[in-house]
Scaffold this active site. Sequence first.
Site, PDB file in Angstrom:
ATOM      1  CD  GLU A  89       0.809  -5.856  -2.167  1.00  0.00           C
ATOM      2  OE1 GLU A  89       1.920  -6.085  -3.037  1.00  0.00           O
ATOM      3  OE2 GLU A  89       0.393  -4.726  -1.901  1.00  0.00           O
TER       4      GLU A  89
ATOM      5  CD  GLU B  99      -1.325  -1.407  -3.646  1.00  0.00           C
ATOM      6  OE1 GLU B  99      -1.390  -1.370  -2.636  1.00  0.00           O
ATOM      7  OE2 GLU B  99      -1.767  -2.036  -4.351  1.00  0.00           O
TER       8      GLU B  99
ATOM      9  N   GLY C  43       0.774  -1.276   0.034  1.00  0.00           N
ATOM     10  CA  GLY C  43      -0.060   0.077  -0.137  1.00  0.00           C
ATOM     11  C   GLY C  43       0.864   1.250  -0.114  1.00  0.00           C
TER      12      GLY C  43
HETATM   13  N1  CAA Z   1       1.475  -3.728   8.575  1.00  0.00           N
HETATM   14  C1  CAA Z   1       1.450  -4.039  10.142  1.00  0.00           C
HETATM   15  N2  CAA Z   1       2.548  -3.485  10.929  1.00  0.00           N
HETATM   16  C2  CAA Z   1       3.603  -3.373  10.062  1.00  0.00           C
HETATM   17  C3  CAA Z   1       3.671  -3.578   8.874  1.00  0.00           C
HETATM   18  C4  CAA Z   1       2.578  -3.632   7.880  1.00  0.00           C
HETATM   19  N3  CAA Z   1       2.452  -3.824   6.740  1.00  0.00           N
HETATM   20  N4  CAA Z   1       5.165  -3.106   8.347  1.00  0.00           N
HETATM   21  C5  CAA Z   1       5.766  -3.363   9.687  1.00  0.00           C
HETATM   22  N5  CAA Z   1       4.967  -3.099  10.618  1.00  0.00           N
HETATM   23  C6  CAA Z   1       5.304  -3.273  11.981  1.00  0.00           C
HETATM   24  C7  CAA Z   1       5.965  -4.341  12.313  1.00  0.00           C
HETATM   25  O1  CAA Z   1       5.020  -5.409  12.693  1.00  0.00           O
HETATM   26  C8  CAA Z   1       6.863  -3.837  13.821  1.00  0.00           C
HETATM   27  O2  CAA Z   1       5.899  -3.796  14.870  1.00  0.00           O
HETATM   28  P1  CAA Z   1       6.228  -4.290  16.246  1.00  0.00           P
HETATM   29  O3  CAA Z   1       7.168  -3.389  16.479  1.00  0.00           O
HETATM   30  O4  CAA Z   1       5.054  -4.118  16.959  1.00  0.00           O
HETATM   31  O5  CAA Z   1       6.518  -5.589  16.002  1.00  0.00           O
HETATM   32  C9  CAA Z   1       6.849  -2.534  13.163  1.00  0.00           C
HETATM   33  O6  CAA Z   1       6.212  -2.325  12.162  1.00  0.00           O
HETATM   34  C10 CAA Z   1       8.538  -2.523  12.847  1.00  0.00           C
HETATM   35  O7  CAA Z   1       8.594  -3.186  11.784  1.00  0.00           O
HETATM   36  P2  CAA Z   1       9.737  -4.644  11.488  1.00  0.00           P
HETATM   37  O8  CAA Z   1      10.461  -4.786  13.050  1.00  0.00           O
HETATM   38  O9  CAA Z   1       9.582  -5.622  10.640  1.00  0.00           O
HETATM   39  O10 CAA Z   1      11.051  -3.639  11.160  1.00  0.00           O
HETATM   40  P3  CAA Z   1      12.027  -4.108  10.009  1.00  0.00           P
HETATM   41  O11 CAA Z   1      13.142  -2.940  10.043  1.00  0.00           O
HETATM   42  O12 CAA Z   1      12.771  -5.277  10.754  1.00  0.00           O
HETATM   43  O13 CAA Z   1      11.567  -4.530   8.715  1.00  0.00           O
HETATM   44  C11 CAA Z   1      10.067  -4.029   6.578  1.00  0.00           C
HETATM   45  C12 CAA Z   1      10.879  -3.578   7.939  1.00  0.00           C
HETATM   46  C13 CAA Z   1      10.907  -4.957   5.883  1.00  0.00           C
HETATM   47  C14 CAA Z   1       9.347  -2.878   5.951  1.00  0.00           C
HETATM   48  C15 CAA Z   1       9.145  -5.385   7.532  1.00  0.00           C
HETATM   49  O14 CAA Z   1       8.265  -4.400   8.500  1.00  0.00           O
HETATM   50  C16 CAA Z   1       8.254  -5.629   6.439  1.00  0.00           C
HETATM   51  O15 CAA Z   1       8.211  -6.494   5.581  1.00  0.00           O
HETATM   52  N6  CAA Z   1       6.701  -5.125   6.599  1.00  0.00           N
HETATM   53  C17 CAA Z   1       5.528  -5.595   5.906  1.00  0.00           C
HETATM   54  C18 CAA Z   1       5.793  -5.083   4.470  1.00  0.00           C
HETATM   55  C19 CAA Z   1       4.787  -5.444   3.468  1.00  0.00           C
HETATM   56  O16 CAA Z   1       4.700  -6.691   3.262  1.00  0.00           O
HETATM   57  N7  CAA Z   1       3.736  -4.785   3.098  1.00  0.00           N
HETATM   58  C20 CAA Z   1       2.806  -5.019   2.426  1.00  0.00           C
HETATM   59  C21 CAA Z   1       1.464  -5.120   3.111  1.00  0.00           C
HETATM   60  S1  CAA Z   1       0.037  -5.856   2.136  1.00  0.00           S
HETATM   61  C22 CAA Z   1      -0.617  -4.522   1.453  1.00  0.00           C
HETATM   62  O17 CAA Z   1      -0.211  -3.436   1.428  1.00  0.00           O
HETATM   63  C23 CAA Z   1      -1.953  -4.841   0.729  1.00  0.00           C
HETATM   64  C24 CAA Z   1      -2.367  -3.746  -0.312  1.00  0.00           C
HETATM   65  O18 CAA Z   1      -1.956  -3.389  -1.430  1.00  0.00           O
HETATM   66  C25 CAA Z   1      -3.492  -3.132   0.167  1.00  0.00           C
END
Ligand code: CAA
Length: 262
Positions: A131, A111, A108
Amino acid sequence: MDFILYEADGAVATITINRPKALNALNSQVLDELDQTLDAINLDTVRCVILTGAGDKSFVAGADIGEMSTLTKAEGEAFGKKGNDVFRKLETLPIPVIAAVNGFALGGGCEISMSCDIRICSENAMFGQPEVGLGITPGFGGTQRLARTVGVGMAKQLIYTARNIKADEAYRIGLVNAVYPQEELMEQAKKMASTIAKNAPIAVRNCKKAINDGLQVDIDQAIVIEEKLFGGCFETEDQKAGMGNFLAPKEQKVKVVPFKNC
Ligand code: CAA
């Protein structure tokens, strides 16, 4: 508001998605607050908007995975529509929006940046549509806008592989217009926004509408859209001021025409 900061400085406004503990992930509340913020922009005074994320690590790390994890099919579709509606409002905001991408722009996050008119980013930015690794499709316009932005083949590759790309690659494929050191990003965004804001506001708005609307139709209809919006600039105070300044004797010309948005 809990998760959105809004600041207007003259003709340039900055919207900051402010949920740094979750890397500015978009939950329903963030989307609702963004929607309200867009509705509240004073379009009489603001001529360009900058969208960024709080902190120096993340622009937006995607839709909130925790919130999405328990959704039913119907709720998933409704969540997609919620995001799409807000992003479309952003995309069709009458004035230009610059995404200042200051870190992760995943799912997102990528996006929402593509719903902005222009993207610039910091050197630590990372873009991607992860995703399919989560068992879903991009749901806030990624399957549509990425192909329109970087071409079908590149969009399919990025979406099917779920591979994240760094700032230099995002620049190479045309996803961002420029890459800056983190500490310069906002300054550069403001500089660009001020440059845009100095130009005739009705003309800038009409350019945005002509480009956006024209891309949705065939070229014959598109040029008619352009003609109407071109014509719409005439008889405005701004057109008179802009052309009047060009035609004025050298000693009467001003460097910056004080366009009045009327
Ligand atoms: N949703 C909810 N929480 C999220 C998040 C997300 N997309 N991305 C990060 N966070 C949260 C983590 O859960 C974490 O929370 P806690 O401290 O409470 O555990 C906090 O943010 C910090 O994140 P990390 O500890 O994971 O930080 P990092 O530096 O190790 O990694 C990152 C950073 C690579 C961005 C990793 O957080 C990650 O992979 N996040 C998800 C990215 C992702 O997959 N985004 C797509 C989501 S799906 C989508 O967007 C669908 C759509 O099109 C509508």
